[in-house]
Design an enzyme around this catalytic site. Structure first.
Site, PDB file in Angstrom:
ATOM      1  N   GLU A   1      63.545  43.944  27.907  1.00 38.65           N
ATOM      2  CA  GLU A   1      64.795  44.196  28.625  1.00 38.65           C
ATOM      3  C   GLU A   1      65.518  45.385  28.007  1.00 38.65           C
ATOM      4  OE1 GLU A   1      67.134  40.707  30.001  1.00 38.65           O
ATOM      5  OE2 GLU A   1      65.753  39.568  28.729  1.00 38.65           O
TER       6      GLU A   1
ATOM      7  N   THR B   1      62.503  37.545  35.774  1.00 39.38           N
ATOM      8  CA  THR B   1      62.719  38.636  36.727  1.00 39.38           C
ATOM      9  C   THR B   1      61.403  39.165  37.287  1.00 39.38           C
ATOM     10  OG1 THR B   1      62.713  40.335  34.999  1.00 39.38           O
ATOM     11  CG2 THR B   1      64.835  39.335  35.547  1.00 39.38           C
TER      12      THR B   1
ATOM     13  N   SER C   1      68.199  30.263  25.754  1.00 40.40           N
ATOM     14  CA  SER C   1      67.370  30.792  26.829  1.00 40.40           C
ATOM     15  C   SER C   1      68.103  30.676  28.145  1.00 40.40           C
ATOM     16  CB  SER C   1      66.040  30.039  26.908  1.00 40.40           C
ATOM     17  OG  SER C   1      66.253  28.683  27.249  1.00 40.40           O
TER      18      SER C   1
ATOM     19  N   GLY D   1      70.262  32.308  29.640  1.00 40.45           N
ATOM     20  CA  GLY D   1      71.687  32.569  29.693  1.00 40.45           C
ATOM     21  C   GLY D   1      72.579  31.451  29.192  1.00 40.45           C
TER      22      GLY D   1
ATOM     23  N   GLU E   1      66.576  43.040  24.692  1.00 43.13           N
ATOM     24  CA  GLU E   1      65.836  41.873  24.206  1.00 43.13           C
ATOM     25  C   GLU E   1      64.377  42.011  24.602  1.00 43.13           C
ATOM     26  OE1 GLU E   1      67.522  38.233  25.640  1.00 43.13           O
ATOM     27  OE2 GLU E   1      69.480  38.584  24.736  1.00 43.13           O
TER      28      GLU E   1
END
Length: 387
Positions: free
Chosen positions: A265, A285, A159, A161, A277
């Protein structure tokens, strides 16, 4: 729908599994409707713990520990808010009649990049970039050479990144292999993705309440090291691309089923749309919706969970900027310049009990035309620091 008071024998209860800054906003929305709230996480005084009626600290990967809390609290709705959860506990709870949001199968698919990618591409037939799954450094090199450089390498379970990298040549493969070990989750299997030649990436927030599906205006975002740093709404895109993005978002969320808000995404190239994703919960975001919409993504998530109407007003354009810690601290202090509090901007401080380098501690929000808002957000975020 009947609403009750919290802490009564007839209270409606929601339980969050994962209690970070996004969960905190969900708890606040639940409090506004008189729901009883329980926040669960792996560490004490997580952001949502601070606003919930009750909180619990538990190893989120321990099936028995999770089920013990669920069976003791008897929540009406269980909202997984992070990926690192024991999925068997969710299936077991669902088998006992508990309402997992959106459902245990959807959580299982989306918490694992292998499951969701094969489901999207091979079951639903959605357009994606080429990909391969690997378990060894040698396999990673072979896959990267076949797919071509640059390529994106991610753990199948992680998660924010963590563990993600871009390999630009064969020389980067050893470093990407080591980076994958930093995953929040399982780094035993990796996905190697061909680099999609896209113009931009969006988040299409998609809410389902069992009767209707609604979409927020597309959100553009900028990432560093696989984690969001800036987002803005709306992302300017052609009507054709927007319609395709909504269609793809509906297809993937219909396929997953259940109720709630999903962060879908997508990569956009001209008028073409590629699936990337999906998260079955509010998206980082989407914090920009705190200033752009009458109902933020958190309010829409709760409405969808409860089966309430999903209408909202889009107030106008805006942007967000994440502030990440530059220090290690067991008592973090966030110093915010007064200029962040103006007629069209403000800051949300998450209240995390510990700071680590790169950990998100606050978000700046600006209401203005996108270009202006984003420029101001970039400026304002430099006026926050941790002491």
């Amino acid at each position: 729908m009947h609403f009750s008071a919290p802490l009564k024998s007839n209270s409606k209860k929601i339980m969050l599994l994962g209690s970070g800054e996004l969960g905190k906003e969900v708890i606040i929305e639940a409090q506004r409707l008189g729901l009883e709230t329980i926040a669960v996480d792996r560490y004490e005084n997580a952001p949502a713990h601070q606003v919930a009626h009750r909180s619990h600290v538990v190893n989120m990967l321990d099936k028995d520990a999770l089920l013990e809390i669920i069976y003791r609290e008897k929540p009406d709705y269980i909202l997984p808010e992070i990926e690192a959860i024991n999925i068997d506990a969710l299936f077991a709870a669902e088998d006992r009649g508990y309402n997992v949001i959106p459902n245990a199968n959807a959580v299982s698919k989306t918490m694992n990049r292998k499951n969701i990618r094969t489901f999207a591409a091979e079951v639903l037939g959605l357009k994606t970039g080429p990909y391969k799954f690997v378990t060894t450094q040698e396999g990673m090199l072979e896959a990267a050479c076949e797919l071509g450089f640059p390529c994106v390498i991610k753990p199948v379970m992680s998660s924010s990144g963590h563990g993600q990298s871009i390999a630009k040549s064969e020389a980067d493969i050893p470093a990407s292999w080591e980076a994958a070990k930093e995953a929040r989750g399982d780094a035993s299997e990796l996905i190697v993705e061909a680099f999609v030649d896209f113009d931009y990436e969006i988040t299409m927030l998609t809410a389902r309440n069992g009767k209707e599906t609604v979409f927020c205006e597309p959100i553009g975002h900028e990432q560093r090291d696989g984690d969001y740093v800036f987002s803005w709404q709306p992302m300017q895109m052609s009507e054709i691309a927007k319609e395709k993005a909504q269609k793809m978002a509906k297809e993937i969320t219909d396929g997953l089923g259940g109720q709630g808000l999903f962060g879908v995404e997508l990569f956009i190239k001209g008028d073409e749309v590629y699936f990337s994703e999906v998260s079955p919960r509010p998206h980082d975001t989407g914090m920009v919706t705190l200033i752009t919409q009458s109902q933020s993504e958190f309010a829409l998530h709760l409405r969808a969970v409860l089966g309430l109407p999903l209408g909202f007003t889009f107030y106008g354009e805006g942007a967000s900027a994440a502030f990440k810690s530059e220090k290690e601290s067991f008592a973090p202090v966030v110093d915010v310049d007064e200029s962040l509090f103006s007629d069209n901007s403000y800051v949300r401080v998450f209240g995390k009990p510990e700071a680590h380098k790169g950990r998100r501690l606050a978000v700046a929000l600006v209401f203005d035309k996108v270009d202006t808002a984003l420029e101001k957000a970039r400026e304002l975020i430099t006026k926050i620091r941790d002491m």
